[in-house]
Design an enzyme around this catalytic site. Structure first.
Site, PDB file in Angstrom:
ATOM      1  N   HIS A  92      -2.664  20.769  28.706  1.00 42.66           N
ATOM      2  CA  HIS A  92      -2.385  19.550  29.474  1.00 42.66           C
ATOM      3  C   HIS A  92      -2.037  19.811  30.935  1.00 42.66           C
ATOM      4  O   HIS A  92      -1.559  18.903  31.613  1.00 42.66           O
ATOM      5  CB  HIS A  92      -1.231  18.768  28.859  1.00 42.66           C
ATOM      6  CG  HIS A  92      -1.502  18.241  27.490  1.00 42.66           C
ATOM      7  ND1 HIS A  92      -1.956  16.957  27.256  1.00 42.66           N
ATOM      8  CD2 HIS A  92      -1.392  18.822  26.276  1.00 42.66           C
ATOM      9  CE1 HIS A  92      -2.088  16.769  25.951  1.00 42.66           C
ATOM     10  NE2 HIS A  92      -1.755  17.891  25.339  1.00 42.66           N
TER      11      HIS A  92
ATOM     12  N   THR B 288      -2.783   8.873  32.007  1.00 36.86           N
ATOM     13  CA  THR B 288      -3.119   7.878  30.994  1.00 36.86           C
ATOM     14  C   THR B 288      -2.640   6.500  31.437  1.00 36.86           C
ATOM     15  O   THR B 288      -3.187   5.482  31.006  1.00 36.86           O
ATOM     16  CB  THR B 288      -2.498   8.236  29.620  1.00 36.86           C
ATOM     17  OG1 THR B 288      -1.149   8.656  29.835  1.00 36.86           O
ATOM     18  CG2 THR B 288      -3.269   9.350  28.949  1.00 36.86           C
TER      19      THR B 288
ATOM     20  N   LYS C 241      -4.155   2.500  31.213  1.00 37.80           N
ATOM     21  CA  LYS C 241      -3.393   1.333  30.741  1.00 37.80           C
ATOM     22  C   LYS C 241      -3.442   0.205  31.787  1.00 37.80           C
ATOM     23  O   LYS C 241      -3.591  -0.966  31.442  1.00 37.80           O
ATOM     24  CB  LYS C 241      -1.944   1.728  30.437  1.00 37.80           C
ATOM     25  CG  LYS C 241      -1.836   2.725  29.281  1.00 37.80           C
ATOM     26  CD  LYS C 241      -0.483   3.419  29.208  1.00 37.80           C
ATOM     27  CE  LYS C 241      -0.559   4.645  28.313  1.00 37.80           C
ATOM     28  NZ  LYS C 241       0.611   5.546  28.470  1.00 37.80           N
TER      29      LYS C 241
ATOM     30  N   LYS D  48       2.409  13.980  42.248  1.00 40.63           N
ATOM     31  CA  LYS D  48       1.940  12.598  42.025  1.00 40.63           C
ATOM     32  C   LYS D  48       2.061  11.749  43.294  1.00 40.63           C
ATOM     33  O   LYS D  48       1.540  10.648  43.373  1.00 40.63           O
ATOM     34  CB  LYS D  48       2.713  11.953  40.879  1.00 40.63           C
ATOM     35  CG  LYS D  48       2.477  12.651  39.520  1.00 40.63           C
ATOM     36  CD  LYS D  48       3.339  12.054  38.431  1.00 40.63           C
ATOM     37  CE  LYS D  48       3.308  12.812  37.115  1.00 40.63           C
ATOM     38  NZ  LYS D  48       2.144  12.478  36.253  1.00 40.63           N
TER      39      LYS D  48
ATOM     40  N   LYS E 247       5.244   6.218  36.725  1.00 42.79           N
ATOM     41  CA  LYS E 247       4.964   7.515  36.098  1.00 42.79           C
ATOM     42  C   LYS E 247       6.136   8.426  36.431  1.00 42.79           C
ATOM     43  O   LYS E 247       6.984   8.046  37.245  1.00 42.79           O
ATOM     44  CB  LYS E 247       3.661   8.112  36.643  1.00 42.79           C
ATOM     45  CG  LYS E 247       3.593   8.104  38.187  1.00 42.79           C
ATOM     46  CD  LYS E 247       2.272   8.640  38.722  1.00 42.79           C
ATOM     47  CE  LYS E 247       1.151   7.644  38.673  1.00 42.79           C
ATOM     48  NZ  LYS E 247      -0.009   8.111  37.931  1.00 42.79           N
ATOM     49  N   ARG E 248       6.219   9.610  35.793  1.00 40.45           N
ATOM     50  CA  ARG E 248       7.275  10.549  36.168  1.00 40.45           C
ATOM     51  C   ARG E 248       7.249  10.775  37.691  1.00 40.45           C
ATOM     52  O   ARG E 248       6.185  10.716  38.315  1.00 40.45           O
ATOM     53  CB  ARG E 248       7.074  11.891  35.443  1.00 40.45           C
ATOM     54  CG  ARG E 248       7.463  11.854  33.983  1.00 40.45           C
ATOM     55  CD  ARG E 248       8.909  11.515  33.789  1.00 40.45           C
ATOM     56  NE  ARG E 248       9.745  12.663  34.060  1.00 40.45           N
ATOM     57  CZ  ARG E 248      10.470  13.303  33.155  1.00 40.45           C
ATOM     58  NH1 ARG E 248      10.484  12.888  31.894  1.00 40.45           N
ATOM     59  NH2 ARG E 248      11.207  14.351  33.484  1.00 40.45           N
TER      60      ARG E 248
HETATM   61  C1  26Q Z   1       7.803  23.191  28.342  1.00 43.42           C
HETATM   62  C2  26Q Z   1       8.658  24.260  28.149  1.00 43.42           C
HETATM   63  C3  26Q Z   1      10.030  24.120  28.315  1.00 43.42           C
HETATM   64  C4  26Q Z   1      10.546  22.857  28.654  1.00 43.42           C
HETATM   65  C5  26Q Z   1       9.678  21.783  28.829  1.00 43.42           C
HETATM   66  C6  26Q Z   1       8.320  21.946  28.692  1.00 43.42           C
HETATM   67  C7  26Q Z   1       7.407  20.792  28.909  1.00 43.42           C
HETATM   68  C8  26Q Z   1       7.688  19.556  28.350  1.00 43.42           C
HETATM   69  C9  26Q Z   1       6.838  18.483  28.559  1.00 43.42           C
HETATM   70  C10 26Q Z   1       6.254  20.948  29.648  1.00 43.42           C
HETATM   71  C11 26Q Z   1       5.390  19.857  29.856  1.00 43.42           C
HETATM   72  C12 26Q Z   1       5.686  18.610  29.303  1.00 43.42           C
HETATM   73  C13 26Q Z   1       4.832  17.425  29.485  1.00 43.42           C
HETATM   74  C14 26Q Z   1       3.651  17.455  30.071  1.00 43.42           C
HETATM   75  C15 26Q Z   1       2.827  16.242  30.259  1.00 43.42           C
HETATM   76  O1  26Q Z   1       3.251  15.142  29.957  1.00 43.42           O
HETATM   77  N1  26Q Z   1       1.592  16.402  30.744  1.00 43.42           N
HETATM   78  C16 26Q Z   1       0.708  15.272  30.941  1.00 43.42           C
HETATM   79  O2  26Q Z   1      -0.065  15.107  29.768  1.00 43.42           O
HETATM   80  C17 26Q Z   1      -0.844  13.925  29.820  1.00 43.42           C
HETATM   81  C18 26Q Z   1      -1.547  13.776  28.492  1.00 43.42           C
HETATM   82  O3  26Q Z   1      -2.587  14.693  28.395  1.00 43.42           O
HETATM   83  C19 26Q Z   1      -1.809  13.962  30.987  1.00 43.42           C
HETATM   84  O4  26Q Z   1      -2.452  12.721  31.052  1.00 43.42           O
HETATM   85  C20 26Q Z   1      -1.070  14.243  32.295  1.00 43.42           C
HETATM   86  O5  26Q Z   1      -2.004  14.440  33.338  1.00 43.42           O
HETATM   87  C21 26Q Z   1      -0.202  15.479  32.141  1.00 43.42           C
HETATM   88  O6  26Q Z   1       0.575  15.685  33.313  1.00 43.42           O
END
Ligand code: 26Q
Length: 831
Positions: free
Chosen positions: A373, A673, A677, A571, A565-566
């Protein structure tokens, strides 16, 4: 009294109280649940009591289907998806489950008869915030689509006691508040104390020789915690299939309690108990692994091990052997967070079920599939070897063995290429020896996919280039999708009703490409007006709600321009802000009539430790504070930060947007995503060629999409040539004056220090090239304003966006996974 009695006996004659779907039965079931399950009566029931009674009433209607689904899958020994994800951001369940069961109308009538406000009841539900953003929400959309497409599936994850924090805005700053979503009870989950696995941590390994004379390894963990299952039903839309979301809670084994009495070491036992319960206590609120802590790795191993052992239990109870495990389960790894599954499945098969290594490896590789991702190199997950050794000594051995075998293959394919071997190794030797989780997932999986076409291409040419050269046949693209059940039918009922009328039926809800039936009507001025009325109604709803929530009630006739979004530098919420400042300057020099009235709405959480993101939130609020109260603006410009963006609040935003901001630097957003939406709800997009924006634009037509900015290739070139933001700042007049405006203290009560880190960063580093794209963005926004002034044309473009958005249904995405990656067929369930 007598009428009640008549109604009751009529319902009894028609259908069973706990499963019937008619209004009369719902009325009776609601009363029964309030009385018999909660021991309450109407006069003393709190709003949450009423919600619980409604939830139990709906849950009762899913249980039979749920049991039948499980039985059907078991009897037919159906291949089953095991979707492993550290996050499931499922959102509130009551309204959605009613949509899926097709009882929304009956429930409304029942509420009316009971003199209850269904909207208020729905509003009472607390959402399980078990995810950070896109990745967690994607897992939830995929659970919806798998059930709807009748694909046997179990979602496996963690039942965090505290989900993503609640965001408050105090004095313009984000303040985090603990999320106590379970405090009033969760009616959707079923606790399964018998489905419980002991999970080890730490300790050491021992060699021994078994009775057949074979040398084996045994892991002797130092600490053992229990993982207990909590099950949530996930019904499909308009089908009998109900799939399972199984989340694990960590608990101390009972022996801890006894030890306390027996040994007198009371505090020691209490400490061990707390340590065990800590594992599933809280979701890490960061969407990057920088802040990777020991507890996070423990969480990952905990849920992966519970889930695999659950699958093994199911397979053994069905067939008595694990030889076909990979045919029974298609394991999908949602990013690297569950990639320990590769090592843990090997350990379970080899050490615990005494399978030869080669056979176990074959099964593991055939069973696992990996979705990436992210492209941001800093977001690739790695863990220090010493931490691994301390927490998971046996897994480190296994990873070394997997690595040795893999690197042998690399040396065969690429003779005498030591540099490549180093790059492909599961162990990064350059940064103090770390395990590369993406490499573990890639080596252990038979399929690797990105989440949008551009992202999948960039994966192959950048972060996974060497893997692609090694095993090109394993690489796929599956462009993300979102569920129209939640993000259209549930959240935008007016639009859904209009679409159903124009399309002739509601088949589009399960076949989103049927929306193309709207296309011939795009030029119909009558439809355009009705389309606009639906949008204005949604904007009015949002406006009123924002008024209560933030004290500012924007004009529903202004252009609603939304970025939700975050909060992340890549972004580029600050690019949006610069445009707002440009409009503000224009008003100051040419008066408020010189612009098309706009309402800018922002929503999103910042990781608690991400200083720059928090400063961006502060700046948005500070700019809003000045603009919203400047008499010269006279309401022509509004800037609103909607606090605590979550699934529930997102549902208020999408229907009300005219313009969707998708303005990340090209090459940084894997897919996005939210872009889908918004577009599904008739918003037009202003966006870069990043992530799925590229495909959205392809689908809706370039003429119905506001494109600006550098391409990913141009970004690479410009960076390679040496990007100098200061050169832009010092020569480009509008940019200089806008940045100087922030620096001037106008938005910080004269304090010129507050926003300095942001300003300096933009002028001297600008890692996400805000300044380089600003001019193009401004020009594009001027085009937006111009087009918006022709309401008929705008509505025409909006209709075409919806008519052509079918591809971005999560049903299409799941269909692709099922056919190309999992080789899984639908398994219809009958009652
Ligand atoms: C990993 C290790 C330690 C602590 C936290 C994490 C961690 C947690 C959540 C790393 C990444 C995330 C989340 C990532 C995320 O939401 N990515 C998004 O995924 C979407 C679905 O595929 C995409 O549409 C977005 O582009 C992407 O940023």
């Amino acid at each position: 009294m007598s009428t009640n009695k008549t109604a009751r006996s009529a319902a009894d004659a028609r259908e069973p109280t706990r499963t019937g779907l008619s209004k009369d039965t719902l009325v009776q079931a609601f009363g029964d649940n309030l009385f018999y399950v909660q021991g309450r009566f109407r006069e003393v029931a709190t709003p949450y009591d009423l919600f619980l009674a409604a939830a139990y009433t709906v849950r009762d209607r899913m249980l039979e289907r749920w049991i039948k689904s499980a039985r059907t899958y078991k009897e037919r020994n159906s291949r089953t998806v095991a979707y492993l994800s550290a996050e499931f951001l499922i959102g509130p369940q009551l309204g959605l489950n009613m949509v899926k069961l097709g009882i929304t109308e009956a429930a409304q009538e029942a509420a009316q008869e009971l003199d209850l406000d269904l909207t208020a009841i729905l509003e009472t539900e607390e959402e399980p915030g078990l995810g950070n953003g896109g990745l967690g929400r994607l897992a939830a959309c995929y659970m919806d689509s798998m059930a709807t497409l009748q694909i046997p599936a179990i979602g496996y994850g963690i039942r965090y006691e505290f989900g993503i924090f609640d965001q408050q805005i105090i004095d313009g700053w984000q303040v985090e508040k603990g999320d106590t979503w379970l405090r009033n009870g969760n009616p959707w989950e079923i606790h399964r104390p018998k489905i419980c696995f002991p999970i080890g941590f730490g300790g050491h390994t021992e060699q021994y020789t078994d009775s057949a004379g074979i040398s084996r390894t045994r892991w002797m963990p130092a600490l053992v915690v229990n993982g207990v299952a909590y099950d949530t039903p996930i019904p499909g839309y308009g089908v009998n299939n109900v799939n399972l979301l199984r989340l694990w809670k960590s608990e101390a084994p009972e022996s801890f309690d006894f030890q306390a009495f027996n040994t007198g070491n009371y505090y020691g036992a209490v400490h061990a108990k707390i340590e065990a319960e800590t594992i599933s206590k809280v979701l890490y609120p960061n969407d990057d692994p920088e802040v990777g802590k020991e507890l996070r790795l423990k969480q990952q191993f905990f849920f992966v091990s519970c889930s695999l052992r659950d699958m093994i239990r199911l397979e053994l109870s069905n067939t008595g052997t694990l030889e076909q495990f990979h045919q029974k389960f298609a394991i999908q790894l949602n990013d690297t967070h569950p990639s320990l599954a590769v090592a843990e499945l090997m350990r379970l098969l080899v050490d615990e079920h005494l399978m030869p290594w080669e056979q176990a490896w074959e099964i593991t590789q055939q069973a696992c599939h990996f979705t990436n991702h992210t492209l941001l190199p800093e977001a690739l997950e790695t863990w220090p070897i010493d931490l691994f050794e301390r927490l998971l000594p046996r897994h480190l051995d296994i990873i070394y063995q997997i690595n040795a075998n893999f690197l042998d293959q690399v040396r065969v394919k690429f003779f005498e290429d030591d540099e490549r071997v180093r790059r492909l190794s599961l162990i990064d030797e350059n940064n103090g020896r770390r395990v590369r989780m993406a490499h573990l997932a890639a080596v252990g999986s038979c399929a690797i996919n990105g989440v949008a076409e551009l992202h999948s291409e960039l994966l192959k040419s950048t972060v996974m280039q060497d893997f692609h050269a090694m095993v090109p046949e394993r690489f796929h693209n599956v462009t993300n999708g979102v569920t129209p059940r939640r993000f259209m039918v549930l959240s935008n009922p007016r639009l859904a009703t209009l679409i159903t009328e124009i399309c002739g039926d509601n088949q589009w809800v399960r076949q989103l490409d049927h929306l193309s039936a709207l296309e011939p009507h795009a030029d119909d001025s009558n439809l355009q007006e009705r389309w606009q009325a639906v949008k204005t109604a949604a904007k009015t709803d949002l406006s009123n709600w924002l008024g209560q929530e933030t004290g500012i009630t924007p004009d529903p006739n202004s252009l609603f321009d939304i970025q939700a979004k975050r909060i992340h530098e890549y972004k580029r919420q600050h690019l949006n802000l610069l445009h707002i400042l440009a409009l503000y300057e224009q008003i100051k020099t040419h008066g408020c009539d010189s612009i098309v009235p706009r309402t800018f709405i922002f929503g999103g959480k910042a990781a608690p430790g991400y200083y720059m993101a928090k400063l961006i939130i502060k700046l948005i609020n500070a700019v809003g504070e000045v603009i919203n109260h400047d008499p010269a603006v006279n309401g022509a410009l509004r800037v609103i930060f909607m606090p605590d963006f979550n699934v529930k609040r997102a549902q208020r935003l999408y229907p009300a947007a005219d313009l969707s901001e998708q303005i990340s630097l090209a090459g940084k957003e894997a897919s996005g995503t939210g872009n889908m939406k918004f577009s599904m709800n008739g918003a037009l997009t202003i966006g870069t060629l990043d992530g799925a924006n590229v495909e959205i634009r392809e689908e809706v037509g370039a003429e119905n999409f506001f494109l600006f900015g550098m391409t990913a290739a141009e970004v690479q070139q410009r960076q390679a040539a040496g990007y100098d933001p200061y050169a832009i700042y010092s020569t480009d007049e509008p940019i200089k004056s806008l940045i100087d405006l922030i620096a001037s203290g106008l938005f910080s009560h004269g304090d010129t220090e507050l926003f300095k880190p942001l300003v300096e960063n933009l002028m001297h580093h600008d890692p996400f090239m805000v300044l380089a794209d600003f001019r193009a963005y401004l020009k594009c926004q001027q085009q937006v304003a111009k087009v918006y002034q022709n309401a008929h044309n705008w509505q025409r473009m909006s209709i075409l966006n919806v008519a052509r958005i079918g591809k971005f249904s999560s049903d299409r995405a799941i269909q692709e996974y099922a056919e190309r990656i999992w080789q899984i067929k639908p398994e219809p369930v009958s009652l």
